[in-house]
Design a protein around this motif. Structure first.
Motif, PDB file in Angstrom:
ATOM      1  N   LEU A 417       0.828  -1.211   0.000  1.00  0.00           N
ATOM      2  CA  LEU A 417       0.000   0.000   0.000  1.00  0.00           C
ATOM      3  C   LEU A 417       0.862   1.260   0.000  1.00  0.00           C
ATOM      4  N   LEU A 418       1.965   1.232   0.739  1.00  0.00           N
ATOM      5  CA  LEU A 418       2.851   2.395   0.816  1.00  0.00           C
ATOM      6  C   LEU A 418       3.434   2.730  -0.554  1.00  0.00           C
ATOM      7  N   SER A 421       0.772   3.910  -3.118  1.00  0.00           N
ATOM      8  CA  SER A 421       0.262   5.239  -2.803  1.00  0.00           C
ATOM      9  C   SER A 421       1.265   6.328  -3.174  1.00  0.00           C
ATOM     10  N   LEU A 422       2.548   6.098  -2.909  1.00  0.00           N
ATOM     11  CA  LEU A 422       3.560   7.111  -3.234  1.00  0.00           C
ATOM     12  C   LEU A 422       3.664   7.331  -4.742  1.00  0.00           C
ATOM     13  N   PHE A 423       3.640   6.257  -5.514  1.00  0.00           N
ATOM     14  CA  PHE A 423       3.703   6.399  -6.974  1.00  0.00           C
ATOM     15  C   PHE A 423       2.480   7.147  -7.508  1.00  0.00           C
ATOM     16  N   LEU A 424       1.295   6.772  -7.036  1.00  0.00           N
ATOM     17  CA  LEU A 424       0.069   7.415  -7.516  1.00  0.00           C
ATOM     18  C   LEU A 424      -0.020   8.863  -7.044  1.00  0.00           C
ATOM     19  N   SER A 425       0.499   9.144  -5.844  1.00  0.00           N
ATOM     20  CA  SER A 425       0.517  10.532  -5.354  1.00  0.00           C
ATOM     21  C   SER A 425       1.367  11.408  -6.262  1.00  0.00           C
ATOM     22  N   ILE A 451      -5.348   9.707  -2.081  1.00  0.00           N
ATOM     23  CA  ILE A 451      -4.281   8.733  -2.342  1.00  0.00           C
ATOM     24  C   ILE A 451      -3.137   8.861  -1.337  1.00  0.00           C
ATOM     25  N   SER A 452      -2.728  10.088  -1.043  1.00  0.00           N
ATOM     26  CA  SER A 452      -1.559  10.287  -0.183  1.00  0.00           C
ATOM     27  C   SER A 452      -1.799   9.812   1.240  1.00  0.00           C
ATOM     28  N   VAL A 453      -3.039   9.861   1.715  1.00  0.00           N
ATOM     29  CA  VAL A 453      -3.313   9.427   3.088  1.00  0.00           C
ATOM     30  C   VAL A 453      -3.056   7.926   3.253  1.00  0.00           C
ATOM     31  N   ILE A 454      -3.166   7.157   2.179  1.00  0.00           N
ATOM     32  CA  ILE A 454      -2.857   5.720   2.240  1.00  0.00           C
ATOM     33  C   ILE A 454      -1.391   5.513   2.583  1.00  0.00           C
ATOM     34  N   ALA A 455      -0.517   6.331   1.998  1.00  0.00           N
ATOM     35  CA  ALA A 455       0.917   6.229   2.296  1.00  0.00           C
ATOM     36  C   ALA A 455       1.197   6.541   3.762  1.00  0.00           C
ATOM     37  N   TRP A 456       0.562   7.592   4.293  1.00  0.00           N
ATOM     38  CA  TRP A 456       0.760   7.945   5.703  1.00  0.00           C
ATOM     39  C   TRP A 456       0.304   6.817   6.622  1.00  0.00           C
ATOM     40  N   ASN A 457      -0.870   6.272   6.370  1.00  0.00           N
ATOM     41  CA  ASN A 457      -1.387   5.190   7.217  1.00  0.00           C
ATOM     42  C   ASN A 457      -0.490   3.963   7.164  1.00  0.00           C
ATOM     43  N   SER A 458      -0.015   3.629   5.970  1.00  0.00           N
ATOM     44  CA  SER A 458       0.866   2.463   5.815  1.00  0.00           C
ATOM     45  C   SER A 458       2.183   2.685   6.539  1.00  0.00           C
TER      46      SER A 458
END
Length: 532
Positions: A417-418, A421-425, A451-458
């Motif tokens: 997920l991390l 999310s970073l690539f899509l952000s 999208i970016s919140v997924i990276a933070w949560n992961s």
């Protein structure tokens, strides 16, 4: 009479069906006695407490603390469109103001993280939340820019401590098969704080009826907004001080078996109130304590140097051979996501205001010119409510990403997920300067938010699971410090260049997100890993 087949229960020879039933009774009783006498590890003890009411209440309480941190950080971005006139701020000043918060968070994150590993999670949470709330409330009374800057720096010190410690504290109550989902749910409360800050700004700042005279100072509505934003932190500190236990994992690591048992008993009671059973464990497997030698110092200088070395010890440990590669990779990821996310997020309200004034996309509406000239010519009143409405929409756009991580974190794992999310952000950021209308820009901003919140949560989940208990808060404090350095740089760079070339900043942020995504591919998989 012949001899009937018997059942040997270790106590006596029993026969027949009655003997079988009595044997089963003795075996169950013996198993319960043995389970009480056996020393359980932390993970085994957590499993024995069950999962239910206690964990739900803990999620709400820790979530409120997490939301209070979001409110305190993000409130500055919402007050900039109006406070810039009252405090006579140039665009560069606005960049330094947002950067001051992250500078405080950088210092506070490491300081409070080390103290949490040494003194316990619960008391450090109380202190850091109080520092956050008190400095935040007092900053509403600042009449000069430098006063406001220093007080927001103090507030940042409190926020920097509570963020990593909240996640360490919360994770150390969770069974491992639900840890990813629960930590993701806790991270969701950041969105709640974001929405609360945006909603308060929308409700309070445009209301000129809330302005009043306080002595020689004109108390504008944005000052009331700043004061209200300190209430969540202060109320959260009160809750932790009055009713929350210490982390059982920390207590076990500190050798405080009786205290840890009492916390487990409390968890068991709230999770199993409908049964008459008591917590079926009497002993815990306490890890051996580290040997420490008593040292005598010849002078205060030697004692001071020793304290500095002790404070720097967690950095040495997370860069030891076993953790070095992982720590470097995480440092790159924290830097990437913080530079990109906060570099944009803290400036969204200001960009939306400029779009509302000039029309067009986020970059096309920004004029080239000097910051001082802009500070003189820009008008802040009457306040344009649409700016706060759009900020509220962008904050609420976090919801799909949060739901996604709660449902899939334990299934897919944080690493996948991390990286995704970073690539899509990075891709979504790239399109911010390509859109040509305000509506399109708002849509792209919402997509970036989701999208970016997924990276933070992961990243919250992965960071907790890769480090042992005696380093967990310290490690998160170190990475929080790195994150704040990136946030400071992002805000200063944005403040310096937003009036010169907006497109360069947007492109830089996109590239940095891609770098973070590539680094994430090198992380180990932590799905359902046991806390060490």
């Amino acid at each position: 009479m012949g001899i009937r087949p018997g059942w040997n229960c270790g106590r006596c020879q029993l026969d027949g069906l009655n003997g079988l039933l009595q044997c089963e009774f003795f075996e169950r009783k013996k198993a319960r006695r043995d389970s009480r006498q056996a020393a359980l590890t932390f993970e085994e003890a957590v499993e024995e407490t069950g999962f239910g009411t206690f964990h739900a209440a803990l999620l709400i309480i820790c979530g409120w603390a997490n939301a209070s941190d979001a409110v305190e950080i993000l409130c500055v971005s919402f007050l900039l469109p109006t406070a810039r006139c009252d405090l006579h701020l140039s665009t560069a000043d606005m960049g330094w103001l947002t950067a001051s918060i992250f500078l405080g968070m950088m210092i506070g994150g490491y300081m409070w993280g080390v103290l949490a590993d040494l003194k316990g999670r619960q008391r450090i949470l109380v202190l850091s939340l109080m520092v956050n709330g008190i400095f935040g409330a007092v900053s509403s009374m600042a009449s000069e820019f430098w006063q406001f800057l220093l007080l927001r720096f103090g507030s940042g010190i409190g926020v920097g401590g509570s963020i990593p410690v909240i996640f360490s504290y919360f994770s150390e109550f969770q069974p491992r098969n639900k840890r990813g989902r629960m930590v993701s749910a806790l991270a969701t409360f950041w969105m709640a704080g974001n929405i609360l800050a945006a909603g308060l700004a929308w409700l309070v700042i445009p209301s000129t009826s809330l302005n009043f005279q306080l002595g020689s100072m004109h108390f504008q509505s944005w000052r009331l907004f700043v004061m209200l934003c300190s209430v969540p932190s202060l109320s959260s500190a009160l809750i932790y001080a009055l009713g929350m236990p210490e982390s059982p994992k920390y207590l076990m690591e500190a050798g405080r078996e009786d205290d840890a048992l009492r916390v487990f008993q409390r968890m068991f009671y709230w999770n199993n109130r409908r049964t008459a059973r008591s917590f079926p464990v009497e002993r815990l497997l306490i890890p051996p304590a580290e040997k420490s030698s008593t040292k005598f110092y010849d002078s205060c200088v030697d004692r001071f140097l020793n304290l500095i070395m002790k404070g720097l010890d967690p950095i040495r440990k997370i860069l030891a051979r076993k953790l070095r590669v992982t720590s470097i990779i995480l440092a790159i990821i924290f830097f990437s996501i913080s530079f990109g996310y906060y570099g944009l997020w803290m400036w969204f309200p200001e960009l939306l205001k400029r779009m509302e004034t000039g029309g067009g996309s986020a970059c096309s509406s920004i004029r080239n010119g000097s910051s001082e000239e802009d500070a003189k010519n820009i008008t802040c009143y009457p306040v344009k409510t649409v700016v706060y409405k759009e900020g509220f929409i962008i904050a609420a756009a976090n919801l799909p990403g949060n739901i996604f991580t709660i449902l899939l974190m334990d299934l897919l794992g944080g690493k996948l997920l991390l990286c995704a999310s970073l690539f899509l952000s990075g891709i979504s950021v790239f399109f911010i300067w390509e859109v040509t209308t305000k509506t399109q820009s708002l849509i792209v901003s919402c997509v970036f938010s989701a999208i970016s919140v997924i990276a933070w949560n992961s990243l919250d989940v992965i960071g907790l699971e890769l480090y042992p208990t005696h380093l967990r808060s310290s490690a998160l404090g170190v990475f929080t410090g790195i994150s704040r350095i990136a946030s400071i740089l992002g805000n200063i760079v944005f403040g310096q260049l937003v009036d010169v070339n907006c497109g360069v900043i947007i492109l830089l942020v996109a590239v940095i997100f891609f770098v973070g995504g590539l680094a994430g591919l090198k992380l180990p998989n932590t799905k359902h890993i046991e806390l060490s």
